[in-house]
Motif scaffolding. Sequence first.
Motif, PDB file in Angstrom:
ATOM      1  N   SER A  55      56.909  85.152  47.839  1.00 22.76           N
ATOM      2  CA  SER A  55      56.190  85.144  48.985  1.00 22.76           C
ATOM      3  C   SER A  55      56.730  86.561  49.619  1.00 22.76           C
ATOM      4  CB  SER A  55      56.362  84.224  50.029  1.00 22.76           C
ATOM      5  OG  SER A  55      55.741  84.291  51.275  1.00 22.76           O
ATOM      6  N   LEU A  56      56.011  87.611  49.729  1.00 25.33           N
ATOM      7  CA  LEU A  56      56.458  88.773  50.590  1.00 25.33           C
ATOM      8  C   LEU A  56      56.529  88.608  52.000  1.00 25.33           C
ATOM      9  CD1 LEU A  56      53.811  91.345  48.776  1.00 25.33           C
ATOM     10  CD2 LEU A  56      56.195  91.035  48.266  1.00 25.33           C
ATOM     11  N   ARG A  57      56.176  87.501  52.496  1.00 23.44           N
ATOM     12  CA  ARG A  57      56.129  87.184  53.988  1.00 23.44           C
ATOM     13  C   ARG A  57      57.239  86.387  54.410  1.00 23.44           C
ATOM     14  NH1 ARG A  57      49.996  86.216  56.283  1.00 23.44           N
ATOM     15  NH2 ARG A  57      49.200  88.242  55.828  1.00 23.44           N
ATOM     16  N   ALA A  58      58.294  86.177  53.346  1.00 22.64           N
ATOM     17  CA  ALA A  58      59.330  85.481  53.576  1.00 22.64           C
ATOM     18  C   ALA A  58      58.996  83.886  54.097  1.00 22.64           C
ATOM     19  CB  ALA A  58      60.512  86.062  54.422  1.00 22.64           C
ATOM     20  N   LEU A  59      58.093  83.513  53.738  1.00 23.55           N
ATOM     21  CA  LEU A  59      57.562  82.025  54.538  1.00 23.55           C
ATOM     22  C   LEU A  59      58.584  80.994  54.182  1.00 23.55           C
ATOM     23  CD1 LEU A  59      53.752  80.728  54.083  1.00 23.55           C
ATOM     24  CD2 LEU A  59      55.775  79.306  53.886  1.00 23.55           C
ATOM     25  N   ILE A  60      58.764  80.352  55.270  1.00 22.66           N
ATOM     26  CA  ILE A  60      59.895  79.441  55.388  1.00 22.66           C
ATOM     27  C   ILE A  60      59.028  78.072  55.942  1.00 22.66           C
ATOM     28  CG2 ILE A  60      61.839  78.200  56.441  1.00 22.66           C
ATOM     29  CD1 ILE A  60      62.775  81.132  56.667  1.00 22.66           C
ATOM     30  N   GLU A  61      58.695  76.973  55.306  1.00 23.96           N
ATOM     31  CA  GLU A  61      58.291  75.696  55.846  1.00 23.96           C
ATOM     32  C   GLU A  61      59.104  74.996  56.549  1.00 23.96           C
ATOM     33  OE1 GLU A  61      56.468  74.002  52.110  1.00 23.96           O
ATOM     34  OE2 GLU A  61      54.814  75.368  51.926  1.00 23.96           O
ATOM     35  N   LEU A  62      58.744  74.300  57.493  1.00 21.36           N
ATOM     36  CA  LEU A  62      59.365  73.515  58.330  1.00 21.36           C
ATOM     37  C   LEU A  62      58.449  71.811  57.715  1.00 21.36           C
ATOM     38  CD1 LEU A  62      59.538  74.875  61.889  1.00 21.36           C
ATOM     39  CD2 LEU A  62      61.533  73.966  60.355  1.00 21.36           C
ATOM     40  N   ARG A  63      59.560  71.169  57.260  1.00 21.54           N
ATOM     41  CA  ARG A  63      59.139  69.818  57.073  1.00 21.54           C
ATOM     42  C   ARG A  63      59.988  68.619  57.729  1.00 21.54           C
ATOM     43  NH1 ARG A  63      59.189  70.806  50.344  1.00 21.54           N
ATOM     44  NH2 ARG A  63      57.682  72.454  50.293  1.00 21.54           N
ATOM     45  N   GLU A  64      59.334  67.435  57.566  1.00 25.57           N
ATOM     46  CA  GLU A  64      60.037  66.271  58.003  1.00 25.57           C
ATOM     47  C   GLU A  64      61.147  65.672  56.966  1.00 25.57           C
ATOM     48  OE1 GLU A  64      59.379  64.731  60.963  1.00 25.57           O
ATOM     49  OE2 GLU A  64      57.474  65.611  61.429  1.00 25.57           O
ATOM     50  N   ALA A  65      61.938  65.036  57.463  1.00 23.62           N
ATOM     51  CA  ALA A  65      63.285  64.527  56.378  1.00 23.62           C
ATOM     52  C   ALA A  65      62.703  64.148  54.970  1.00 23.62           C
ATOM     53  CB  ALA A  65      64.048  63.497  57.257  1.00 23.62           C
ATOM     54  N   ASP A  66      61.460  63.568  55.116  1.00 23.90           N
ATOM     55  CA  ASP A  66      61.226  63.300  53.582  1.00 23.90           C
ATOM     56  C   ASP A  66      60.979  64.420  52.700  1.00 23.90           C
ATOM     57  OD1 ASP A  66      58.877  64.405  54.263  1.00 23.90           O
ATOM     58  OD2 ASP A  66      57.636  62.651  54.806  1.00 23.90           O
ATOM     59  N   ASN A  67      61.136  65.774  53.361  1.00 29.97           N
ATOM     60  CA  ASN A  67      60.890  67.122  52.345  1.00 29.97           C
ATOM     61  C   ASN A  67      59.575  67.066  51.850  1.00 29.97           C
ATOM     62  OD1 ASN A  67      61.973  69.357  51.844  1.00 29.97           O
ATOM     63  ND2 ASN A  67      62.672  68.571  49.885  1.00 29.97           N
TER      64      ASN A  67
ATOM     65  N   ASP B 283      70.119  65.853  63.889  1.00 32.34           N
ATOM     66  CA  ASP B 283      70.000  65.482  65.365  1.00 32.34           C
ATOM     67  C   ASP B 283      71.569  65.528  65.948  1.00 32.34           C
ATOM     68  OD1 ASP B 283      71.275  63.280  64.329  1.00 32.34           O
ATOM     69  OD2 ASP B 283      69.577  62.002  64.986  1.00 32.34           O
ATOM     70  N   GLU B 284      72.019  65.154  66.887  1.00 34.79           N
ATOM     71  CA  GLU B 284      73.369  65.173  67.529  1.00 34.79           C
ATOM     72  C   GLU B 284      74.140  64.207  66.858  1.00 34.79           C
ATOM     73  OE1 GLU B 284      70.783  62.944  70.660  1.00 34.79           O
ATOM     74  OE2 GLU B 284      70.521  64.188  69.274  1.00 34.79           O
ATOM     75  N   HIS B 285      73.579  63.104  66.180  1.00 25.97           N
ATOM     76  CA  HIS B 285      74.330  62.130  65.361  1.00 25.97           C
ATOM     77  C   HIS B 285      74.747  62.540  63.836  1.00 25.97           C
ATOM     78  CE1 HIS B 285      73.862  59.959  69.059  1.00 25.97           C
ATOM     79  NE2 HIS B 285      72.541  59.844  68.919  1.00 25.97           N
ATOM     80  N   GLY B 286      74.039  63.754  63.644  1.00 32.38           N
ATOM     81  CA  GLY B 286      74.510  64.138  62.239  1.00 32.38           C
ATOM     82  C   GLY B 286      73.471  63.366  61.168  1.00 32.38           C
ATOM     83  N   ASN B 287      72.339  62.842  61.690  1.00 33.60           N
ATOM     84  CA  ASN B 287      71.343  62.382  60.865  1.00 33.60           C
ATOM     85  C   ASN B 287      70.167  63.662  60.618  1.00 33.60           C
ATOM     86  OD1 ASN B 287      72.137  59.761  61.118  1.00 33.60           O
ATOM     87  ND2 ASN B 287      71.291  59.649  63.280  1.00 33.60           N
ATOM     88  N   ILE B 288      69.897  63.782  59.327  1.00 33.13           N
ATOM     89  CA  ILE B 288      68.790  64.573  58.958  1.00 33.13           C
ATOM     90  C   ILE B 288      67.465  64.456  59.547  1.00 33.13           C
ATOM     91  CG2 ILE B 288      67.623  65.715  56.944  1.00 33.13           C
ATOM     92  CD1 ILE B 288      70.102  65.723  55.464  1.00 33.13           C
ATOM     93  N   ILE B 289      66.891  65.162  60.372  1.00 33.79           N
ATOM     94  CA  ILE B 289      65.634  65.091  60.810  1.00 33.79           C
ATOM     95  C   ILE B 289      64.625  65.988  60.233  1.00 33.79           C
ATOM     96  CG2 ILE B 289      66.318  63.816  62.747  1.00 33.79           C
ATOM     97  CD1 ILE B 289      66.204  66.384  64.459  1.00 33.79           C
ATOM     98  N   GLY B 290      65.001  66.695  59.529  1.00 37.63           N
ATOM     99  CA  GLY B 290      63.859  67.774  58.996  1.00 37.63           C
ATOM    100  C   GLY B 290      64.671  68.760  57.969  1.00 37.63           C
ATOM    101  N   ARG B 291      63.774  69.517  57.332  1.00 36.35           N
ATOM    102  CA  ARG B 291      64.110  70.442  56.074  1.00 36.35           C
ATOM    103  C   ARG B 291      63.463  71.846  56.407  1.00 36.35           C
ATOM    104  NH1 ARG B 291      67.882  67.170  53.019  1.00 36.35           N
ATOM    105  NH2 ARG B 291      67.013  65.169  52.924  1.00 36.35           N
TER     106      ARG B 291
END
Length: 225
Positions: free
Chosen positions: A82-94, A67-75
């Motif tokens: 994976s041939l599809r170059a899959l990237i998962e979006l996760r919450e900060a808890d990973n 976020d704008e304060h430098g806190n990790i909010i996601g991973r």
Amino acid sequence: MDFCPHCGNKIDVPDAKFCSKCGQPLTGETIPPLTTRSTRSDLLDPSRKYYFVKEKYWDLGYGDLYDEHGNIIGRMHRRLISLRALIELREADNQTMVGAVHRKIVALRPTYDIKDANDRLVGRVAKKLLSFFRPSLWLEDEKGRKVLIAKGNLFGWDFKIFDTKNNLVAQVGKADAFRDLFLGGGLFDFSDKYAVRVVKDDVNRLQLLGFVIAIDNIVHDKRRR
């Protein structure tokens, strides 16, 4: 009850309602595991105005969202096998996945799909052909309707994202543009960094973040492969 029916942990507290090890109730009812999407997402909070996306490890797709304060909010977590170059979006808890972005293999132009945690298509990103110097991309919804258009400046270091009525939705700035210019994204290419400012409050945050990640993969990472 001497043992938890879910994990087998020994229950030492008489009349305990929850297992002290796995947290499941001892009444026979099962709580969904942490890896399913929660009802409230901190990463996709519709009140968020800023995201800072920092990719790691030579464009492999790993990274953190701040976020704008430098806190990790996601991973961001890349599935390497994976041939599809899959990237998962996760919450900060990973652990809690909220969505995923992956390349569509059979496509005439660079195309990426954005899916929610239940593997439902929520957006598809494609790049306009012959738009190298000032790249232009668009995002379609699950019904194939164009909903967002990204227009890049010279070499796509900065983007403005508009809706179909030409209203500004978000601004995206690439923080390490000069590194790409002078180093060519070669040996010293450790990460990409983006600042995202949300202008239109009602934009779908999963679509927006997926759009930004797809832009990075299509416009910048592809140049260096």
